[in-house]
Design a protein around this motif. Structure first.
Motif, PDB file in Angstrom:
ATOM      1  N   GLU A 185     -22.828  47.413 -13.278  1.00 26.08           N
ATOM      2  CA  GLU A 185     -22.809  46.525 -12.110  1.00 26.08           C
ATOM      3  C   GLU A 185     -23.895  45.460 -12.220  1.00 26.08           C
ATOM      4  N   GLY A 186     -25.074  45.852 -12.694  1.00 22.54           N
ATOM      5  CA  GLY A 186     -26.151  44.892 -12.884  1.00 22.54           C
ATOM      6  C   GLY A 186     -25.795  43.834 -13.909  1.00 22.54           C
ATOM      7  N   SER A 187     -25.133  44.245 -14.982  1.00 18.21           N
ATOM      8  CA  SER A 187     -24.701  43.309 -16.010  1.00 18.21           C
ATOM      9  C   SER A 187     -23.684  42.316 -15.449  1.00 18.21           C
ATOM     10  N   LYS A 188     -22.773  42.792 -14.621  1.00 22.08           N
ATOM     11  CA  LYS A 188     -21.800  41.899 -13.966  1.00 22.08           C
ATOM     12  C   LYS A 188     -22.514  40.927 -13.033  1.00 22.08           C
ATOM     13  N   ALA A 189     -23.531  41.416 -12.319  1.00 22.87           N
ATOM     14  CA  ALA A 189     -24.304  40.545 -11.429  1.00 22.87           C
ATOM     15  C   ALA A 189     -25.042  39.483 -12.239  1.00 22.87           C
ATOM     16  N   ALA A 190     -25.601  39.860 -13.391  1.00 24.42           N
ATOM     17  CA  ALA A 190     -26.293  38.897 -14.250  1.00 24.42           C
ATOM     18  C   ALA A 190     -25.315  37.856 -14.776  1.00 24.42           C
ATOM     19  N   ARG A 191     -24.125  38.270 -15.146  1.00 27.66           N
ATOM     20  CA  ARG A 191     -23.097  37.329 -15.619  1.00 27.66           C
ATOM     21  C   ARG A 191     -22.748  36.334 -14.521  1.00 27.66           C
ATOM     22  N   GLN A 192     -22.529  36.839 -13.298  1.00 25.32           N
ATOM     23  CA  GLN A 192     -22.193  35.948 -12.186  1.00 25.32           C
ATOM     24  C   GLN A 192     -23.348  35.007 -11.871  1.00 25.32           C
ATOM     25  N   THR A 193     -24.561  35.501 -11.980  1.00 23.91           N
ATOM     26  CA  THR A 193     -25.733  34.661 -11.765  1.00 23.91           C
ATOM     27  C   THR A 193     -25.747  33.517 -12.779  1.00 23.91           C
ATOM     28  N   MET A 194     -25.405  33.815 -14.022  1.00 22.45           N
ATOM     29  CA  MET A 194     -25.362  32.759 -15.044  1.00 22.45           C
ATOM     30  C   MET A 194     -24.244  31.765 -14.750  1.00 22.45           C
ATOM     31  N   ILE A 195     -23.114  32.217 -14.273  1.00 24.79           N
ATOM     32  CA  ILE A 195     -22.037  31.299 -13.876  1.00 24.79           C
ATOM     33  C   ILE A 195     -22.558  30.358 -12.794  1.00 24.79           C
ATOM     34  N   ASN A 196     -23.294  30.901 -11.836  1.00 30.53           N
ATOM     35  CA  ASN A 196     -23.847  30.073 -10.764  1.00 30.53           C
ATOM     36  C   ASN A 196     -24.880  29.084 -11.308  1.00 30.53           C
ATOM     37  N   LEU A 197     -25.659  29.502 -12.293  1.00 31.70           N
ATOM     38  CA  LEU A 197     -26.629  28.585 -12.914  1.00 31.70           C
ATOM     39  C   LEU A 197     -25.917  27.473 -13.682  1.00 31.70           C
ATOM     40  N   LEU A 198     -24.828  27.793 -14.339  1.00 27.63           N
ATOM     41  CA  LEU A 198     -24.064  26.761 -15.043  1.00 27.63           C
ATOM     42  C   LEU A 198     -23.475  25.755 -14.056  1.00 27.63           C
ATOM     43  N   ALA A 199     -23.081  26.232 -12.887  1.00 28.19           N
ATOM     44  CA  ALA A 199     -22.597  25.315 -11.840  1.00 28.19           C
ATOM     45  C   ALA A 199     -23.718  24.378 -11.409  1.00 28.19           C
ATOM     46  N   VAL A 200     -24.921  24.911 -11.264  1.00 24.74           N
ATOM     47  CA  VAL A 200     -26.090  24.088 -10.914  1.00 24.74           C
ATOM     48  C   VAL A 200     -26.325  23.034 -11.992  1.00 24.74           C
ATOM     49  N   LEU A 201     -26.276  23.458 -13.251  1.00 28.74           N
ATOM     50  CA  LEU A 201     -26.508  22.512 -14.342  1.00 28.74           C
ATOM     51  C   LEU A 201     -25.425  21.433 -14.391  1.00 28.74           C
ATOM     52  N   LYS A 202     -24.179  21.820 -14.168  1.00 31.08           N
ATOM     53  CA  LYS A 202     -23.109  20.818 -14.165  1.00 31.08           C
ATOM     54  C   LYS A 202     -23.300  19.836 -13.016  1.00 31.08           C
ATOM     55  N   ASP A 203     -23.675  20.358 -11.858  1.00 30.00           N
ATOM     56  CA  ASP A 203     -23.934  19.496 -10.706  1.00 30.00           C
ATOM     57  C   ASP A 203     -25.098  18.545 -10.996  1.00 30.00           C
ATOM     58  N   HIS A 204     -26.120  19.042 -11.645  1.00 27.17           N
ATOM     59  CA  HIS A 204     -27.324  18.264 -11.949  1.00 27.17           C
ATOM     60  C   HIS A 204     -27.068  17.228 -13.051  1.00 27.17           C
ATOM     61  N   LEU A 205     -26.330  17.632 -14.080  1.00 22.29           N
ATOM     62  CA  LEU A 205     -26.137  16.781 -15.258  1.00 22.29           C
ATOM     63  C   LEU A 205     -24.845  15.968 -15.230  1.00 22.29           C
ATOM     64  N   GLY A 206     -23.870  16.434 -14.480  1.00 20.70           N
ATOM     65  CA  GLY A 206     -22.568  15.776 -14.462  1.00 20.70           C
ATOM     66  C   GLY A 206     -21.622  16.305 -15.519  1.00 20.70           C
ATOM     67  N   ASN A 207     -22.153  16.860 -16.617  1.00 18.88           N
ATOM     68  CA  ASN A 207     -21.319  17.311 -17.722  1.00 18.88           C
ATOM     69  C   ASN A 207     -22.124  18.310 -18.556  1.00 18.88           C
ATOM     70  N   LEU A 208     -21.593  19.509 -18.723  1.00 20.17           N
ATOM     71  CA  LEU A 208     -22.304  20.535 -19.489  1.00 20.17           C
ATOM     72  C   LEU A 208     -22.359  20.225 -20.980  1.00 20.17           C
ATOM     73  N   ASP A 209     -21.542  19.294 -21.446  1.00 21.70           N
ATOM     74  CA  ASP A 209     -21.614  18.886 -22.856  1.00 21.70           C
ATOM     75  C   ASP A 209     -22.923  18.180 -23.178  1.00 21.70           C
ATOM     76  N   ARG A 210     -23.684  17.794 -22.176  1.00 24.54           N
ATOM     77  CA  ARG A 210     -25.000  17.180 -22.404  1.00 24.54           C
ATOM     78  C   ARG A 210     -26.032  18.196 -22.885  1.00 24.54           C
ATOM     79  N   ILE A 211     -25.718  19.486 -22.747  1.00 18.00           N
ATOM     80  CA  ILE A 211     -26.659  20.532 -23.165  1.00 18.00           C
ATOM     81  C   ILE A 211     -26.602  20.687 -24.682  1.00 18.00           C
ATOM     82  N   ASN A 212     -27.746  20.565 -25.317  1.00 17.29           N
ATOM     83  CA  ASN A 212     -27.854  20.762 -26.754  1.00 17.29           C
ATOM     84  C   ASN A 212     -28.102  22.231 -27.090  1.00 17.29           C
ATOM     85  N   LYS A 213     -28.966  22.881 -26.303  1.00 15.89           N
ATOM     86  CA  LYS A 213     -29.398  24.238 -26.624  1.00 15.89           C
ATOM     87  C   LYS A 213     -29.910  24.936 -25.373  1.00 15.89           C
ATOM     88  N   VAL A 214     -29.562  26.195 -25.227  1.00 14.71           N
ATOM     89  CA  VAL A 214     -30.201  27.035 -24.218  1.00 14.71           C
ATOM     90  C   VAL A 214     -31.505  27.506 -24.844  1.00 14.71           C
TER      91      VAL A 214
END
Length: 155
Positions: free
Chosen positions: A62-91
């Motif tokens: 369950e914790g692993s699923k929560a961490a995965r969902q948290t990362m999905i939410n962070l990717l949404a933040v990054l897309k909102d901030h950057l406009g396009n996730l293809d701008r990311i070179n490296k995590v």
């Protein structure tokens, strides 16, 4: 459609809308070629998918699923901030806090839910430095809080 958007679609992931921060901070800030995110949670449609402590109310799975969902939410933040996730070179870095019951020491397995998703989406560029620590409390009894740093592609 961007390369990363296509990959998300292949994985069956739809990024959520980003809501306003619940306190006095912003979700992400860019300085130079790095983007730093604030900590995020495992909400789905405005509700936590889980609450409680790992090793007491929640299992590692369950914790692993929560961490995965948290990362999905962070990717949404990054897309909102950057406009396009293809701008990311490296995590670059992932910092995760796991709401842990006394004696629970398997935080790395919980945080793998986030890290493995990044590798599925970004491939080699999704591999990152990471810290996953246990804490006795997190806001609103969320099980996991994660923040990250990503490097942008040169313009």
């Amino acid at each position: 459609m961007s390369v990363i958007d296509k990959r998300l679609k292949e994985l069956g992931i739809e990024l959520p809308e980003v809501s306003a921060p619940p306190a006095s901070f912003i979700h992400a800030v860019t300085t130079g070629n790095l983007v730093y995110t604030s900590g995020n949670d495992c909400k789905v449609n405005g509700e936590f998918m889980y609450t409680g402590k790992l090793g007491k109310e929640l299992t590692i799975e369950e914790g692993s699923k929560a961490a995965r969902q948290t990362m999905i939410n962070l990717l949404a933040v990054l897309k909102d901030h950057l406009g396009n996730l293809d701008r990311i070179n490296k995590v670059v870095k992932v910092l995760a806090f796991v709401n842990s019951a006394p004696g629970f020491n398997e935080q790395p397995y919980v945080v793998n839910g986030a890290s493995q998703l990044l590798e599925q989406i970004f491939g080699e560029n999704g591999k990152h430095a990471r810290t996953g620590v246990g804490t006795n409390e997190l806001p609103f009894s969320m099980p996991v809080e994660i923040e990250m740093i990503v490097e942008l592609k040169p313009e």
